[in-house]
Write a protein that holds these residues in place. Sequence first.
Motif, PDB file in Angstrom:
ATOM      1  N   SER A   1      -7.113  -1.055 -11.532  1.00 58.01           N
ATOM      2  CA  SER A   1      -7.803  -0.049 -11.061  1.00 58.01           C
ATOM      3  C   SER A   1      -7.478   0.759  -9.717  1.00 58.01           C
ATOM      4  CB  SER A   1      -9.197  -0.529 -11.001  1.00 58.01           C
ATOM      5  OG  SER A   1      -9.554  -1.447  -9.955  1.00 58.01           O
ATOM      6  N   TRP A   2      -6.428   0.180  -9.155  1.00 53.70           N
ATOM      7  CA  TRP A   2      -5.912   0.516  -7.677  1.00 53.70           C
ATOM      8  C   TRP A   2      -4.810   1.492  -7.748  1.00 53.70           C
ATOM      9  CZ3 TRP A   2      -8.577  -0.951  -3.386  1.00 53.70           C
ATOM     10  CH2 TRP A   2      -9.376  -2.249  -3.428  1.00 53.70           C
ATOM     11  N   LEU A   3      -5.056   2.697  -7.005  1.00 51.31           N
ATOM     12  CA  LEU A   3      -3.912   3.599  -7.177  1.00 51.31           C
ATOM     13  C   LEU A   3      -2.886   3.472  -5.919  1.00 51.31           C
ATOM     14  CD1 LEU A   3      -2.910   6.458  -8.087  1.00 51.31           C
ATOM     15  CD2 LEU A   3      -4.070   7.306  -6.040  1.00 51.31           C
ATOM     16  N   ARG A   4      -1.639   3.388  -6.432  1.00 49.60           N
ATOM     17  CA  ARG A   4      -0.518   2.965  -5.519  1.00 49.60           C
ATOM     18  C   ARG A   4      -0.408   4.394  -4.659  1.00 49.60           C
ATOM     19  NH1 ARG A   4       1.374   0.391 -10.198  1.00 49.60           N
ATOM     20  NH2 ARG A   4       1.579  -2.044  -9.498  1.00 49.60           N
ATOM     21  N   THR A   5      -0.515   4.349  -3.387  1.00 52.18           N
ATOM     22  CA  THR A   5      -0.395   5.591  -2.626  1.00 52.18           C
ATOM     23  C   THR A   5       1.276   5.929  -2.187  1.00 52.18           C
ATOM     24  OG1 THR A   5      -0.679   4.441  -0.526  1.00 52.18           O
ATOM     25  CG2 THR A   5      -2.833   5.374  -1.667  1.00 52.18           C
ATOM     26  N   GLY A   6       1.826   4.727  -2.254  1.00 53.91           N
ATOM     27  CA  GLY A   6       3.367   4.888  -1.863  1.00 53.91           C
ATOM     28  C   GLY A   6       3.523   4.878  -0.237  1.00 53.91           C
ATOM     29  N   ASP A   7       2.193   4.828   0.310  1.00 55.01           N
ATOM     30  CA  ASP A   7       2.336   4.624   2.001  1.00 55.01           C
ATOM     31  C   ASP A   7       2.189   3.479   2.611  1.00 55.01           C
ATOM     32  OD1 ASP A   7       2.539   7.732   2.326  1.00 55.01           O
ATOM     33  OD2 ASP A   7       0.661   7.728   2.034  1.00 55.01           O
ATOM     34  N   LEU A   8       3.101   3.048   3.529  1.00 50.03           N
ATOM     35  CA  LEU A   8       2.888   1.852   4.053  1.00 50.03           C
ATOM     36  C   LEU A   8       2.046   2.063   5.388  1.00 50.03           C
ATOM     37  CD1 LEU A   8       6.658   0.820   4.405  1.00 50.03           C
ATOM     38  CD2 LEU A   8       4.922  -0.244   2.783  1.00 50.03           C
ATOM     39  N   GLY A   9       1.166   0.837   5.544  1.00 50.96           N
ATOM     40  CA  GLY A   9       0.339   0.675   6.635  1.00 50.96           C
ATOM     41  C   GLY A   9      -0.383  -0.525   7.130  1.00 50.96           C
ATOM     42  N   LEU A  10      -0.957  -0.386   8.019  1.00 46.10           N
ATOM     43  CA  LEU A  10      -1.701  -1.854   8.398  1.00 46.10           C
ATOM     44  C   LEU A  10      -3.088  -1.782   8.900  1.00 46.10           C
ATOM     45  CD1 LEU A  10      -1.570  -2.111  11.911  1.00 46.10           C
ATOM     46  CD2 LEU A  10       0.957  -2.233  11.181  1.00 46.10           C
ATOM     47  N   GLN A  11      -3.883  -2.815   9.067  1.00 53.36           N
ATOM     48  CA  GLN A  11      -5.127  -2.585   9.644  1.00 53.36           C
ATOM     49  C   GLN A  11      -5.394  -3.508  10.709  1.00 53.36           C
ATOM     50  OE1 GLN A  11      -7.368  -3.199   5.790  1.00 53.36           O
ATOM     51  NE2 GLN A  11      -8.480  -1.496   6.376  1.00 53.36           N
ATOM     52  N   LEU A  12      -6.052  -3.002  11.896  1.00 58.12           N
ATOM     53  CA  LEU A  12      -6.412  -3.774  13.144  1.00 58.12           C
ATOM     54  C   LEU A  12      -7.675  -3.439  13.472  1.00 58.12           C
ATOM     55  CD1 LEU A  12      -3.190  -2.867  15.222  1.00 58.12           C
ATOM     56  CD2 LEU A  12      -3.575  -5.010  14.193  1.00 58.12           C
ATOM     57  N   ASP A  13      -8.443  -4.769  13.317  1.00 58.12           N
ATOM     58  CA  ASP A  13     -10.267  -4.445  13.569  1.00 58.12           C
ATOM     59  C   ASP A  13     -10.755  -3.318  12.699  1.00 58.12           C
ATOM     60  OD1 ASP A  13      -9.641  -6.183  15.823  1.00 58.12           O
ATOM     61  OD2 ASP A  13      -9.008  -4.561  16.899  1.00 58.12           O
ATOM     62  N   GLY A  14     -10.218  -3.344  11.535  1.00 63.00           N
ATOM     63  CA  GLY A  14     -10.869  -2.412  10.331  1.00 63.00           C
ATOM     64  C   GLY A  14     -10.177  -1.099  10.241  1.00 63.00           C
ATOM     65  N   ASP A  15      -9.593  -0.927  11.433  1.00 62.90           N
ATOM     66  CA  ASP A  15      -8.762   0.665  11.530  1.00 62.90           C
ATOM     67  C   ASP A  15      -7.753   0.499  10.650  1.00 62.90           C
ATOM     68  OD1 ASP A  15     -10.781   1.674  12.965  1.00 62.90           O
ATOM     69  OD2 ASP A  15     -10.018   1.320  15.033  1.00 62.90           O
ATOM     70  N   LEU A  16      -7.161   1.867  10.185  1.00 65.84           N
ATOM     71  CA  LEU A  16      -6.145   1.960   9.583  1.00 65.84           C
ATOM     72  C   LEU A  16      -4.938   2.485  10.118  1.00 65.84           C
ATOM     73  CD1 LEU A  16      -4.431   1.615   6.454  1.00 65.84           C
ATOM     74  CD2 LEU A  16      -5.260   3.859   6.080  1.00 65.84           C
ATOM     75  N   PHE A  17      -3.714   1.994  10.175  1.00 64.95           N
ATOM     76  CA  PHE A  17      -2.626   2.694  10.993  1.00 64.95           C
ATOM     77  C   PHE A  17      -1.330   3.000   9.782  1.00 64.95           C
ATOM     78  CE2 PHE A  17      -4.886   0.667  14.167  1.00 64.95           C
ATOM     79  CZ  PHE A  17      -4.937   1.412  15.264  1.00 64.95           C
ATOM     80  N   VAL A  18      -0.996   4.161   9.605  1.00 64.85           N
ATOM     81  CA  VAL A  18      -0.245   4.603   8.576  1.00 64.85           C
ATOM     82  C   VAL A  18       1.206   4.464   9.192  1.00 64.85           C
ATOM     83  CG1 VAL A  18       0.507   6.278   6.835  1.00 64.85           C
ATOM     84  CG2 VAL A  18      -1.858   5.868   7.204  1.00 64.85           C
ATOM     85  N   THR A  19       2.169   3.984   8.828  1.00 59.86           N
ATOM     86  CA  THR A  19       3.450   3.913   9.407  1.00 59.86           C
ATOM     87  C   THR A  19       4.446   4.720   8.562  1.00 59.86           C
ATOM     88  OG1 THR A  19       4.235   1.685   7.987  1.00 59.86           O
ATOM     89  CG2 THR A  19       3.098   1.605  10.089  1.00 59.86           C
ATOM     90  N   GLY A  20       4.326   5.241   7.419  1.00 53.68           N
ATOM     91  CA  GLY A  20       5.181   6.089   6.742  1.00 53.68           C
ATOM     92  C   GLY A  20       5.312   5.984   5.195  1.00 53.68           C
ATOM     93  N   ARG A  21       6.232   6.530   4.614  1.00 55.20           N
ATOM     94  CA  ARG A  21       6.515   6.318   3.070  1.00 55.20           C
ATOM     95  C   ARG A  21       7.279   5.034   2.716  1.00 55.20           C
ATOM     96  NH1 ARG A  21       3.276   8.374  -0.326  1.00 55.20           N
ATOM     97  NH2 ARG A  21       4.969   8.829  -1.857  1.00 55.20           N
ATOM     98  N   ARG A  22       6.902   4.245   1.648  1.00 53.84           N
ATOM     99  CA  ARG A  22       7.749   3.091   1.541  1.00 53.84           C
ATOM    100  C   ARG A  22       9.049   3.599   1.078  1.00 53.84           C
ATOM    101  NH1 ARG A  22       6.871  -2.177  -0.592  1.00 53.84           N
ATOM    102  NH2 ARG A  22       4.706  -1.884  -0.511  1.00 53.84           N
ATOM    103  N   LYS A  23       9.165   4.504   0.132  1.00 53.34           N
ATOM    104  CA  LYS A  23      10.389   4.886  -0.446  1.00 53.34           C
ATOM    105  C   LYS A  23      11.357   5.671   0.565  1.00 53.34           C
ATOM    106  CE  LYS A  23       9.075   9.615  -2.051  1.00 53.34           C
ATOM    107  NZ  LYS A  23       8.846  10.450  -3.259  1.00 53.34           N
ATOM    108  N   GLU A  24      10.824   6.085   1.959  1.00 55.34           N
ATOM    109  CA  GLU A  24      11.804   6.538   2.740  1.00 55.34           C
ATOM    110  C   GLU A  24      12.246   5.646   4.061  1.00 55.34           C
ATOM    111  OE1 GLU A  24       9.214   9.736   4.110  1.00 55.34           O
ATOM    112  OE2 GLU A  24       9.976  11.087   2.626  1.00 55.34           O
ATOM    113  N   MET A  25      11.915   4.341   3.746  1.00 55.82           N
ATOM    114  CA  MET A  25      12.217   3.248   4.885  1.00 55.82           C
ATOM    115  C   MET A  25      13.865   3.259   4.502  1.00 55.82           C
ATOM    116  SD  MET A  25      11.209   0.930   7.074  1.00 55.82           S
ATOM    117  CE  MET A  25       9.739   0.228   6.498  1.00 55.82           C
TER     118      MET A  25
END
Length: 543
Positions: A417-441
């Motif tokens: 049921s989960w949509l893959r966005t293709g974006d990479l990110g991480l969470q710190l204290d509940g906040d989302l930080f987006v680092t870029g596109r997986r395919k563009e690494m």
Amino acid sequence: MTMRTLACSTLCDAVRALGPEVSVAYPRTGERLGAADLDTASAQFAHRLVEAGVRPGEVVGLLALTGPQVLVGLLGIVRAGAAASMFPTTAGTPEREAERLAPAIDTAGMRHLVVHPDCVGTARALQGLRPALTVVAADSSAATSPSGRLPRVSPEDLAVVQFTSGSTSAPKGVMLPHSTVLAGLRAIATSAEMGRDDVMVTWVPHFHDMGLFGPLAVLFAGGSVHVIPPLEFVRRPGKVLRLLAETGATMMTGPDFSYQRLAAAATPELTAELDLSRWRLAFNGAEPVQAATVDSFSTRMAAAGVAPSTMYPVYGMAEATLAITFPTPGIAPRLVHLDRRRLSDDGLAVEVSSDHPLAKPLVSVGRPVLGMRLRLVDTAGATCGPGQLGEIQISGPAVTTGYYGATAATAEAFDGSWLRTGDLGLQLDGDLFVTGRRKEMIIVNGQNHFPEDAESLTRELPGVHRGRCVAYADTASERLTVAVEIAPGSDPDRVAGHVHRTICERLGTAAVHVHPLRPGWLPRTTSGKWQRGLVRDLLADRP
């Protein structure tokens, strides 16, 4: 949102429930539509479409410039029982535009195209390629005498098919039923605390999800909107700041580069004349949010009464009916500095000082909006913990049901049921930080690099034209490649050499190649994103 629109289950019901205080204005032409105007004009246009042969369930294209025809056309299409597909308009020749749009028409099986008078050349060229296509004039002033009832529309019926920017021979049409669109609009309005006192100024093209659903959310929340053409913003950002002050605007939308332009236009002389103290949210999305933009915007705008919390970094996509994460309104953007090497190689967030040689600044884009679920998944499919890098996946009532007529693409896009966005990110204290596109690494000699890191290092160097550059992987020669526009009067070889040395030293790799380019060479998508893949293809044969 107002109680009346909250209770609606379709866009058809929602437009009839708009409050009398709602309005959308077009400063360039002086036109204005109130709630009653939108209701009456869209109903009349819906009857015209039915008379033209539009049937419930089909997809109808809309090719229009900025103006009342956009909203009237969109709402008229859905009230006729069809789904609207907003087509981009660019400066290309009619023949080139027709070739670009034809694949989407084929994918959706379109029989009808609603066309603005200024786009008839493209429409004729399209009919030359697709003779069965019927063109309907998008004339919002052309009244018709309604005859019969309009089709009944259910929440599960398609309302919008949004073709993703950059689509070429195999475009993907994001399917958004009425229930999905309304869930997305509720999430936007509720999470951004929109209400009747809000006034939005928007220039983002209506064929981009931010330019379509952002203004709709404000209107459905009971507010008002002022719409200006994209070129007016690009050419005269200072004039747009004056419009914000004149209208008492509380909101604006745009990608990161647009706030760079506004900051540059905010001279001490101009800001001394303006009162922008009512401006509470500057939605910054559609491309990575730069820490330098947040700083320059807040610094330059302070003299006009703009609070630090006005800059509002957000994250979204067409597949989510725009919004995925928003910060809490009224709080200044959160900035962290992470060890670039640990993040790219180990996938771990290790905070460092801002002056650390490997410091990578990241701006928080907030937390999931109303009804949105979010998780991060690593390459093995395991759920990531706090501070671990992974692919962003989303689920909720505002998420697309899939891609139109593309069963395989839909299956590939979802993990259960989960949509893959293709974006990479991480969470710190509940906040989302987006680092870029997986395919563009970028992977060089077994070492991972985010293209944004090379671009941020290049952007501030002398001789780089307006900070314009694109980094990508040259897989044929296993090099990190940077395409950079050279400012007029600068020595291309000298600038390229400086870029090469800086990236080699700061990213710790010698496998770097620099392409110096003339100003204006680098292409963007219709939403303002740099087209890294296209740049790579165009430069593939250059030494």
